[in-house]
Scaffold this motif. Structure first.
Motif, PDB file in Angstrom:
ATOM      1  N   LEU A 122       0.830  -1.211   0.000  1.00 10.44           N
ATOM      2  CA  LEU A 122       0.000   0.000   0.000  1.00 10.44           C
ATOM      3  C   LEU A 122       0.859   1.255   0.000  1.00 10.44           C
ATOM      4  O   LEU A 122       0.556   2.232  -0.699  1.00 10.44           O
ATOM      5  CB  LEU A 122      -0.924  -0.004   1.218  1.00 10.44           C
ATOM      6  CG  LEU A 122      -2.093  -0.984   1.175  1.00 10.44           C
ATOM      7  CD1 LEU A 122      -2.748  -1.099   2.543  1.00 10.44           C
ATOM      8  CD2 LEU A 122      -3.118  -0.541   0.128  1.00 10.44           C
ATOM      9  N   GLU A 123       1.944   1.225   0.777  1.00 11.25           N
ATOM     10  CA  GLU A 123       2.845   2.380   0.815  1.00 11.25           C
ATOM     11  C   GLU A 123       3.459   2.630  -0.550  1.00 11.25           C
ATOM     12  O   GLU A 123       3.646   3.789  -0.961  1.00 11.25           O
ATOM     13  CB  GLU A 123       3.929   2.154   1.866  1.00 11.25           C
ATOM     14  CG  GLU A 123       4.902   3.309   2.033  1.00 11.25           C
ATOM     15  CD  GLU A 123       4.233   4.601   2.483  1.00 11.25           C
ATOM     16  OE1 GLU A 123       4.551   5.644   1.886  1.00 11.25           O
ATOM     17  OE2 GLU A 123       3.403   4.571   3.407  1.00 11.25           O
ATOM     18  N   ASP A 131      -1.411   4.788   6.821  1.00  6.98           N
ATOM     19  CA  ASP A 131      -1.310   4.570   8.270  1.00  6.98           C
ATOM     20  C   ASP A 131      -1.602   3.100   8.551  1.00  6.98           C
ATOM     21  O   ASP A 131      -2.467   2.497   7.912  1.00  6.98           O
ATOM     22  CB  ASP A 131      -2.345   5.395   9.042  1.00  6.98           C
ATOM     23  CG  ASP A 131      -2.159   6.894   8.889  1.00  6.98           C
ATOM     24  OD1 ASP A 131      -0.997   7.337   8.819  1.00  6.98           O
ATOM     25  OD2 ASP A 131      -3.177   7.611   8.848  1.00  6.98           O
ATOM     26  N   LEU A 132      -0.918   2.543   9.542  1.00  7.82           N
ATOM     27  CA  LEU A 132      -1.173   1.168   9.956  1.00  7.82           C
ATOM     28  C   LEU A 132      -1.630   1.168  11.410  1.00  7.82           C
ATOM     29  O   LEU A 132      -0.817   1.206  12.333  1.00  7.82           O
ATOM     30  CB  LEU A 132       0.081   0.302   9.768  1.00  7.82           C
ATOM     31  CG  LEU A 132       0.012  -1.158  10.236  1.00  7.82           C
ATOM     32  CD1 LEU A 132      -1.249  -1.849   9.769  1.00  7.82           C
ATOM     33  CD2 LEU A 132       1.259  -1.910   9.774  1.00  7.82           C
ATOM     34  N   PHE A 171       9.911  -6.299  10.877  1.00  5.91           N
ATOM     35  CA  PHE A 171       9.725  -6.567   9.451  1.00  5.91           C
ATOM     36  C   PHE A 171       9.594  -5.265   8.660  1.00  5.91           C
ATOM     37  O   PHE A 171      10.160  -5.119   7.571  1.00  5.91           O
ATOM     38  CB  PHE A 171       8.492  -7.439   9.222  1.00  5.91           C
ATOM     39  CG  PHE A 171       8.743  -8.917   9.374  1.00  5.91           C
ATOM     40  CD1 PHE A 171       9.719  -9.558   8.626  1.00  5.91           C
ATOM     41  CD2 PHE A 171       7.995  -9.672  10.267  1.00  5.91           C
ATOM     42  CE1 PHE A 171       9.952 -10.928   8.757  1.00  5.91           C
ATOM     43  CE2 PHE A 171       8.210 -11.042  10.413  1.00  5.91           C
ATOM     44  CZ  PHE A 171       9.192 -11.670   9.643  1.00  5.91           C
ATOM     45  N   LEU A 172       8.854  -4.292   9.199  1.00  8.87           N
ATOM     46  CA  LEU A 172       8.680  -3.025   8.500  1.00  8.87           C
ATOM     47  C   LEU A 172       9.998  -2.278   8.352  1.00  8.87           C
ATOM     48  O   LEU A 172      10.245  -1.611   7.339  1.00  8.87           O
ATOM     49  CB  LEU A 172       7.677  -2.148   9.246  1.00  8.87           C
ATOM     50  CG  LEU A 172       6.205  -2.573   9.169  1.00  8.87           C
ATOM     51  CD1 LEU A 172       5.373  -1.760  10.144  1.00  8.87           C
ATOM     52  CD2 LEU A 172       5.667  -2.407   7.749  1.00  8.87           C
ATOM     53  N   PRO A 203      11.480   7.398   1.454  1.00 14.68           N
ATOM     54  CA  PRO A 203      11.652   8.005   2.783  1.00 14.68           C
ATOM     55  C   PRO A 203      10.478   7.714   3.713  1.00 14.68           C
ATOM     56  O   PRO A 203      10.504   8.088   4.874  1.00 14.68           O
ATOM     57  CB  PRO A 203      11.732   9.497   2.473  1.00 14.68           C
ATOM     58  CG  PRO A 203      10.932   9.667   1.228  1.00 14.68           C
ATOM     59  CD  PRO A 203      11.181   8.419   0.422  1.00 14.68           C
ATOM     60  N   HIS A 204       9.451   7.056   3.200  1.00 16.88           N
ATOM     61  CA  HIS A 204       8.244   6.820   3.983  1.00 16.88           C
ATOM     62  C   HIS A 204       8.180   5.380   4.497  1.00 16.88           C
ATOM     63  O   HIS A 204       8.649   4.454   3.853  1.00 16.88           O
ATOM     64  CB  HIS A 204       7.003   7.091   3.143  1.00 16.88           C
ATOM     65  CG  HIS A 204       6.942   8.462   2.557  1.00 16.88           C
ATOM     66  ND1 HIS A 204       6.591   9.574   3.283  1.00 16.88           N
ATOM     67  CD2 HIS A 204       7.214   8.902   1.307  1.00 16.88           C
ATOM     68  CE1 HIS A 204       6.631  10.646   2.494  1.00 16.88           C
ATOM     69  NE2 HIS A 204       7.014  10.265   1.302  1.00 16.88           N
ATOM     70  N   ARG A 205       7.563   5.246   5.657  1.00 15.65           N
ATOM     71  CA  ARG A 205       7.176   3.939   6.185  1.00 15.65           C
ATOM     72  C   ARG A 205       5.864   4.143   6.906  1.00 15.65           C
ATOM     73  O   ARG A 205       5.715   5.128   7.629  1.00 15.65           O
ATOM     74  CB  ARG A 205       8.251   3.408   7.139  1.00 15.65           C
ATOM     75  CG  ARG A 205       8.041   1.938   7.508  1.00 15.65           C
ATOM     76  CD  ARG A 205       7.257   1.823   8.793  1.00 15.65           C
ATOM     77  NE  ARG A 205       8.125   1.566   9.938  1.00 15.65           N
ATOM     78  CZ  ARG A 205       7.725   1.609  11.185  1.00 15.65           C
ATOM     79  NH1 ARG A 205       6.468   1.918  11.464  1.00 15.65           N
ATOM     80  NH2 ARG A 205       8.563   1.386  12.169  1.00 15.65           N
ATOM     81  N   PRO A 206       4.854   3.275   6.701  1.00 16.94           N
ATOM     82  CA  PRO A 206       3.567   3.525   7.347  1.00 16.94           C
ATOM     83  C   PRO A 206       3.708   3.702   8.859  1.00 16.94           C
ATOM     84  O   PRO A 206       4.234   2.809   9.535  1.00 16.94           O
ATOM     85  CB  PRO A 206       2.760   2.256   7.025  1.00 16.94           C
ATOM     86  CG  PRO A 206       3.375   1.723   5.774  1.00 16.94           C
ATOM     87  CD  PRO A 206       4.841   2.056   5.883  1.00 16.94           C
ATOM     88  N   PRO A 207       3.290   4.821   9.411  1.00 16.42           N
ATOM     89  CA  PRO A 207       3.333   4.987  10.868  1.00 16.42           C
ATOM     90  C   PRO A 207       2.438   3.960  11.554  1.00 16.42           C
ATOM     91  O   PRO A 207       1.346   3.664  11.075  1.00 16.42           O
ATOM     92  CB  PRO A 207       2.797   6.405  11.088  1.00 16.42           C
ATOM     93  CG  PRO A 207       2.929   7.090   9.774  1.00 16.42           C
ATOM     94  CD  PRO A 207       2.777   6.028   8.741  1.00 16.42           C
TER      95      PRO A 207
END
Length: 377
Positions: A122-123, A131-132, A171-172, A203-207
């Motif tokens: 999704l990201e 968001d997660l 894992f993330l 640069p993003h990772r689901p918060p």
């Protein structure tokens, strides 16, 4: 500012704090967001409900709502949100700016690696917009939870939630330590792709958000320095104690320097007060049936008006609807403002449960108008 753990510091500097905190628009005291249960009314189909979700997501984006979450539920005919990741992918294809997320994924129902892969995908589809949100309840009855988890030892899943959360985070971030049995296992899409020849890392990772309706997740979110979402819409008596516990337990982290808490709020605005009462009565009848083991489609207001409530059912309806902010747009605005003052919530996430999709769309329009939220060009 705090860097997202596991992300490079070069190039665009994106912090988790930036991707969590919203901006209030118009006269709203805090950011307003949407929680969608993808409700299915009597005489309607799941396809109808999903079309309404797309319409709502577009409206929310156009009117300045901050984020749009869907919640995982199972074995409930009137709730078509059993697969949040699938629905979010669909909504991502129809929107361009609004944050999308799970409110939430029930982590004990799933392998952490699967969730890391789904939300990494999704990201990649909607960079910087995902968001997660995670919960530890099953989102269903015990028998269905046993079918989902392939075990009848359900308490173990809830008790293991902190360990499952830690594994999902690893894992993330792709940062299992040397010697760990999962060290050579990678969630893809994910950070491992940046270490491959020619790889470039987003640069993003689901918060991560923790969701709860009691003190357990409130304390855990505080200790870990994560944002917290409380289910005020079905656990109103616990809202203030849980938020107090979250704030008291909070420790600054690489994710957040200070607490950030949103609350889910049942809110329905209509063009007149009588119509609002009719709509929330139908939604309350649906809850009566669910709580008494008779889940079904959301009834029409006409069916609810004709229903012969027992004294016990009537008492439940009155108690339930006491926590549903409903009425005209001005009345709903006043109720939301009062709730925000009483709880100190940093964000209000509104859920409008009604039989018809048009009623839900109209409710969010009226609330946006009442707060003077942006209007489409």
């Amino acid at each position: 500012m705090h860097r997202v753990r596991g992300r490079p510091t070069g190039g665009t500097h994106v912090t988790a704090d930036d991707e969590i905190r919203g901006t209030a628009h118009g006269t709203a005291p805090v950011p307003l967001s949407v929680l969608d249960l993808v409700t299915v009314g009597a005489g309607r189909t799941a396809s109808d409900a999903l079309r309404t979700s797309v319409e709502l997501a577009k409206l929310a984006e156009a009117r300045g709502y901050h984020r749009y979450w869907v919640a995982e539920h199972h074995s409930m005919p009137g709730v078509a949100s059993s697969s949040p990741a699938v629905i979010l992918a669909h909504l991502a294809a129809h929107t361009g700016r609004i944050r999308l997320g799970s409110g939430g994924v029930m982590l004990p129902n799933h392998a952490p690696l699967v969730i890391a892969e789904q939300f990494g995908t999704l990201e990649a589809m909607a960079p910087g917009r995902i968001d997660l949100g995670l919960g530890r309840a099953p989102g269903t009855d015990g028998a269905t939870a046993a079918a989902l988890r392939r075990t009848d030892r359900l308490n173990e899943g809830a008790d293991d939630f902190p360990q499952q959360l830690a594994e999902l985070t690893r894992f993330l971030d792709d940062d299992f330590p040397d010697g760990h049995p999962y060290r050579r296992i990678h969630a893809v899409p994910g950070p491992v792709q940046a270490t491959s020849p020619g790889g470039v890392q987003s640069p993003h990772r689901p918060p991560l958000w923790l969701l709860g309706s009691s003190g357990f997740s409130a304390r855990l979110a505080g200790v870990l320095g994560l944002p917290f979402a409380f289910a005020h819409h079905f656990s109103a008596q616990n809202t203030v104690p849980a938020l107090d516990l979250y704030r008291e337990s909070f420790r600054p982290s690489e994710v957040l320097a200070a607490p950030y808490a949103l609350i889910g709020v049942a809110a329905l605005a209509a063009d007149d007060e009588k119509e609002a009462r009719r709509q929330v009565l139908a939604a309350a009848l649906n809850m009566v049936r669910l709580r008494t083991g008779r889940p079904g489609l959301v009834p029409t207001p006409e069916e609810a008006e004709a229903y012969d409530f027992s004294p016990m059912e009537r008492e439940f309806v009155e108690s339930w609807n006491a926590n549903v902010i409903h009425g005209t747009a001005d009345e709903v605005r006043a109720g939301l403002d009062d709730l925000r003052k009483r709880t100190g919530a940093d964000e209000l996430m509104l859920t409008a449960n009604a039989h018809g999709g048009d009623v839900r769309v109209r409710s969010y329009e009226l609330i946006a108008d009442a707060y003077g939220l942006p209007t489409p060009a």
